[in-house]
Design an enzyme around this catalytic site. Structure first.
Site, PDB file in Angstrom:
ATOM      1  N   LEU A  64      41.658 -52.274 -17.503  1.00  0.00           N
ATOM      2  CA  LEU A  64      40.020 -53.252 -17.886  1.00  0.00           C
ATOM      3  C   LEU A  64      39.172 -52.572 -18.738  1.00  0.00           C
ATOM      4  CD1 LEU A  64      38.929 -53.876 -13.855  1.00  0.00           C
ATOM      5  CD2 LEU A  64      40.208 -55.424 -15.473  1.00  0.00           C
ATOM      6  N   ARG A  65      39.641 -51.398 -18.921  1.00  0.00           N
ATOM      7  CA  ARG A  65      39.310 -50.802 -20.893  1.00  0.00           C
ATOM      8  C   ARG A  65      38.301 -50.083 -20.238  1.00  0.00           C
ATOM      9  NH1 ARG A  65      44.177 -49.612 -21.854  1.00  0.00           N
ATOM     10  NH2 ARG A  65      45.288 -51.592 -23.354  1.00  0.00           N
ATOM     11  N   ASP A 306      49.675 -56.412 -14.986  1.00  0.00           N
ATOM     12  CA  ASP A 306      49.903 -55.359 -15.956  1.00  0.00           C
ATOM     13  C   ASP A 306      49.396 -55.705 -17.387  1.00  0.00           C
ATOM     14  OD1 ASP A 306      50.852 -52.563 -16.391  1.00  0.00           O
ATOM     15  OD2 ASP A 306      52.665 -53.377 -18.491  1.00  0.00           O
ATOM     16  N   HIS A 310      44.381 -54.957 -25.926  1.00  0.00           N
ATOM     17  CA  HIS A 310      44.115 -54.283 -26.821  1.00  0.00           C
ATOM     18  C   HIS A 310      43.985 -54.660 -27.790  1.00  0.00           C
ATOM     19  CE1 HIS A 310      47.395 -51.013 -26.166  1.00  0.00           C
ATOM     20  NE2 HIS A 310      47.706 -52.308 -25.297  1.00  0.00           N
TER      21      HIS A 310
END
Lengths: 427, 325
Positions: A64-65, A306, A310
């Site tokens: 989820l960054r 997964d 980006h």
């Protein structure tokens, strides 16, 4: 708030239900299926005729960054993507920045997710401090803070003795151990499967043995420690054989496969398509086929996205220097449904490996529609065809090798804790 | 399909990125044209106006003297303006940097980029992001391909041997890391070579290399039996010793090309090497300098072949320009 989901085909594999019927939700829980509860008056009614109603999807692995990589994505963007993909429960690996190795981090992520109010987030706690593979993390405290599993994300634990102790310690506190089976030396700086494509393109390899060797180690350690382990992703036929054998011997091990590994192979890399740069790498067609069989046979119990959003820059590089990963939340369901089209598995099985299967692996009360369960529901149209247009993704990540492909099956409504959190604006 | 990236919409070769996917006709045309360019190098005024007013940038992200120089000479003989850039890439944000670099240079109206980089696929990446009037020539990308080298090797073979259909060719050494070997294998295959052999220890043979249409040998003596052409590869000892081969001594004993070993081949065998050679490591000095060796001729031929390839990728544009007149 009360919601009536009317006239859909309700598939709830955990309860062995596959029937046309009305689903009644109230006060955030499932009130009943079929019979209208006394005094029920819906605030909203969803016409689910010709649609499928199933438990909200449970995704065992999505980046989820946040925190640490908000330039790529945020909890808000990615949880929006999750519910747009029918996912109501998401596990995020501990390799955030800072790492999820303290109770404060677990609470922070959970609180923030709760405030956003979309999908539920289950942070996976770090198995070792700072994921460095040197010292055990405070696992009991992580468990108290709400972690149901611990793992080392894609950082290796080189020291086998430490891994053994980590498993023993995790087992002491009933924590499932998420394992990323990849031998760090055999992986090296590799980026593709060792095979015809790596030879032709001259790209550094991650041989199948990198996974099989590591898996063999983890299985031996699980067997002797009695810990429960989950292999976060398998990518090759030999791993499937090893898993099957371990499960026959009653070793407590489960496994997941990513949606893309069920559809793509090394051949899809073509001439350096960086969208197909993933780890573990896409392997041979035979490997892909054996993953499909393993999913049908139950050796693999879950499909994960997964998800790794980006910025597009990350993929505009020579293959080996591009960042691995696919933005997968919004194609997860359609790719899984494609397996029914291709007659690999039937519809109830697909829904199982997206809902009850992963929930069981996590050991959480989710992925089913029993009366009294949290009202997390996915309503989808299995017939709609749509063209993947990554620019329309809710996710900040537009990195997908499926861009432009026609997929079948679309989420129409997603309900979390009894509230409709997503409505499809296209259909 | 991306593998068609080196062709334009009309099917003309517009970039030269990989030998794979080219047909025999295209390779033969390049080789035939190179024959006519050879004579230019022998004239008093070694220049033709084919690329006059065109700009070629040699963009080398990896050190090279020989390849860059022959590209420069080739371009100058075609009357192009040549800029040499030995750029280095920082280890961070490489992708962004390389695309930015080339876009900047493209904005200066460059016609041809000759690219060398240590990552496989760099020239593909750049070709994908260039407007149609810009041409990319791959001067070596990682371990992937070095197509102009393979073409000059084919040219050299053709000047000494009749028909590829009769030839047994051995490629010896570090196949795993060699972009030269990959391009050679494709080129030899397309030209119909009877028997392509790759020879090296198993640590230096890539997996499933047989699927590229070659026979593999780990015994050099056996592999050289009766061959018409021996193509040696350069060994990058510094990054291999103790890892992929135990020592230079042991390597030379097993895989070094010596006079005795050359005798196992056909009496008229030719010996080639893309250079620079490691004397006493992969090849004995007396073989490198011996009568079967074509190593220096390869260098000379490299100029004509590269002229031919530059002319070929510019072909469509030159003809359309003429049509405009």
């Amino acid at each position: 708030m009360s919601v009536l989901i009317k006239g859909g085909r309700v598939i709830d594999p955990a309860n062995n239900i596959d029937q046309i019927g009305d689903l009644f939700l109230s006060h955030g829980i499932v009130a009943s299926l079929g019979e209208e509860p006394a005094g029920f008056s819906p605030d909203e009614t969803i016409d689910a005729r010709n649609l499928i109603v199933c438990p909200g999807l449970v995704d065992l692995q999505a980046r989820l960054r946040e925190p640490g990589e908000e330039h790529k994505a945020t909890l808000e963007t990615e949880l929006t993507a999750a519910v747009a993909g029918g996912v109501t429960t998401v596990c995020c690996p501990p390799d955030t920045d800072p790492v999820i190795d303290t109770p404060a981090m677990v609470q922070m992520i959970k609180q923030k997710a709760r405030a956003i109010g979309l999908a539920h987030v289950y942070p996976i706690g770090a198995l070792t401090r700072n994921l460095a593979g040197q010292q055990l993390s405070d696992m009991a405290a992580l468990g108290d803070a709400g972690c149901v599993a611990v793992g080392n994300a894609d950082q290796s634990v080189d020291n086998t003795l430490l891994m053994r102790r980590a498993m023993q310690y995790a087992a002491t506190f009933n924590l499932n151990v998420f394992l990323n089976a990849l031998d760090p030396w055999l992986k090296g700086n590799g980026c593709v499967h060792e095979g015809e494509v790596s030879t032709r393109l001259g790209l550094p390899v991650i041989p199948e043995a990198a996974e099989v060797v590591a898996l063999a180690r983890e299985l031996a350690l699980l067997e002797t420690t009695g810990a429960s382990g989950h292999i976060t992703q398998v990518s090759c036929a030999r791993s499937v054989e090893k898993l099957a054998e371990a499960q026959t011997r009653k070793i407590a091990v489960t496994a997941a496969v990513s949606a893309h590994h069920l559809h793509l192979s090394e051949q899809d890399i073509g001439e350096f398509d960086t969208m197909c740069h993933v780890i573990p790498p896409l392997r041979s067609v035979q490997d892909r086929d054996s993953l499909r069989v393993a999913l049908a046979d139950g050796i693999i119990g879950a499909i994960c996205s997964d998800h790794q959003p980006h910025r597009l820059d990350a993929k505009l590089a020579p293959f080996s220097e591009s960042s691995p990963g696919i933005s997968g939340l919004e194609t997860l369901l359609s790719l899984a449904l494609k397996l029914t089209e291709e007659q690999i598995v039937d519809l109830p099985r697909v829904i199982t490996v997206l809902t009850a299967g992963p929930a069981r692996i996590l050991g959480i009360d989710a992925g089913h529609l029993s009366p009294g369960a949290r009202a997390n529901v996915c309503v989808f149209d299995p017939h709609i065809e749509w063209r993947v247009d990554a620019t329309e993704f809710y996710s900040n990540g537009e990195n997908t090798p499926f861009n432009g492909e026609i997929l079948k099956g679309r989420v129409m409504f997603t309900v979390v804790d009894g509230s409709i959190v997503y409505r499809n604006r296209h259909h | 399909m991306k593998s068609l990236i080196q062709f334009d919409q009309d099917g003309r070769l517009t970039h030269f990125l990989t030998i794979r996917g080219l047909n025999r006709e295209t390779l033969s045309e390049i080789l035939d044209d190179a024959e006519s360019f050879i004579s230019i190098g022998e004239r008093q005024i070694r220049k033709v106006p084919l690329l006059r007013g065109r700009t070629l940038v040699n963009l080398f992200f990896e050190d090279s003297t020989r390849t860059r120089t022959t590209f420069e000479i080739a371009a100058k003989r075609l009357s192009a303006d040549v800029i040499n850039l030995n750029a280095s890439r920082l280890s961070t944000n490489k992708g962004e940097r390389i695309l930015d670099t080339i876009r900047t240079l493209e904005a200066m109206h460059t016609d041809i980029f000759v690219i060398r980089d240590n990552a496989s696929g760099t020239s593909h990446l750049l070709a994908e992001h260039m407007p149609p009037h810009v041409h990319i020539i791959n001067a070596g990308d990682g371990r992937h391909e070095h197509p102009t080298q393979a073409m000059l090797d084919m040219f050299t073979i053709r000047r000494h041997k009749k028909d590829f259909g009769d030839l047994r060719v051995a490629i010896v050494g570090d196949i795993l890391h060699s972009r030269v070997a990959r391009s050679q294998i494709h080129a030899l295959g397309i030209l119909g070579t009877r028997d392509i052999r790759v020879i090296g220890p198993r640590t230096l043979l890539p997996t499933e290399i047989e699927r590229l249409g070659v026979n593999t040998f780990s015994d050099l003596d056996e592999g050289l039996e009766g061959v018409d052409v021996i193509m040696m590869l350069r060994l990058q000892l510094e990054r291999m010793e103790g890892q992929l081969i135990p020592s230079s001594q042991e390597y030379f004993r097993r895989y070094g090309l010596t006079t005795e070993r050359v005798r196992r081949a056909d009496p008229d065998v030719i010996v080639m090497h893309p250079g620079p050679i490691n004397r006493g490591l992969e090849i004995a000095s007396e073989v490198a300098d011996g009568e079967n060796s074509l190593i220096l001729e390869q260098v000379t031929n490299g100029i004509a072949v590269r002229m031919s390839i530059m002319a070929k990728v510019m072909d469509g544009q030159n003809s359309s320009q003429e049509a405009d007149k």
